[in-house]
Design an enzyme around this catalytic site. Sequence first.
Site, mmCIF file in Angstrom:
data_model
loop_
_atom_site.group_PDB
_atom_site.id
_atom_site.type_symbol
_atom_site.label_atom_id
_atom_site.label_comp_id
_atom_site.label_asym_id
_atom_site.label_seq_id
_atom_site.Cartn_x
_atom_site.Cartn_y
_atom_site.Cartn_z
ATOM 1 C CD GLU A 1 4.652 -21.317 11.659
ATOM 2 O OE1 GLU A 1 4.510 -21.179 12.620
ATOM 3 O OE2 GLU A 1 4.177 -20.537 10.786
ATOM 4 C CD GLU B 1 -3.409 -0.901 2.713
ATOM 5 O OE1 GLU B 1 -2.645 -0.358 3.560
ATOM 6 O OE2 GLU B 1 -4.065 -1.560 1.582
#
Length: 272
Positions: free
Chosen positions: A112, A81
């Site tokens: 992960e 953004e």
Amino acid sequence: MTFKRITEQDSLHNNLEDKSVRELLIGIHQEDQKVIGAVNLVLPEIEKLIKSVVSQLEKGGRLFYIGAGTSGRLGILDASECPPTFGSDPNQVVGIIAGGKTAVYKAVENAEDNKNQGWDDLKEYGISSKDIVVGIAASGTTPYVIGALKKAQENKIPTGSICCNPNSPLSAVSDLSIEVIVGPEFVTGSSRMKAGTAQKLILNMITTATMIRLGHIRNNKMVDMQMNNKKLKQRAVGILKEHLSISEEEAINLISENKSIRKSIDKYNSNE
């Protein structure tokens, strides 16, 4: 000091399946209200991290967010953004998630748990001591993130972190750690909820304050935003009308000519 897995503690709300929708909403909202207070308590730590981020970016460095699951997605969201909001270089703020692009949309098994892959992913960007790496992990225990920050420290790269458990292993490998303690989740262990909300609030603060300090905002307006739809073009016209005290027609002409709010303001002022 002992490490506590508060994010894994049992919910304060029981028998959720027996509650009405209204009761569920009230319970979730009660928990969400705790997030603002928790973030307020760590504002000094957030300030220190932002100052370090600004310093690195002023030197031409980059901000890297690195995380897994929800935390990784939030980092990617915040990074993505920045260019449309602030007109910043797309490479200036980078979000990296365990498992790569596939993991943005669905979980990638065991991604992960690889303690070496995070550093390998950072190296693909040619990371250096000019940059700064912020690890995001609600639990503060994610091997992918911890391994990446540990290697960054070994290579003299500044590090920061955001987690929701006190005295976490992640904080131990972070130069500037933020531990925002929001308490147990409404649904036990569902850290996409309060922990995710807290992380999003902090990420908003990091990039917004950083981009303001780097000069991408005038007064309170996004003068470098990308005008890639009708709504944003109209917003740009409104900014020029207010900032320069000109008519809508003049503002439209300036935007049409300069394709930029900042350039329009500078061009108008240079002709005054």
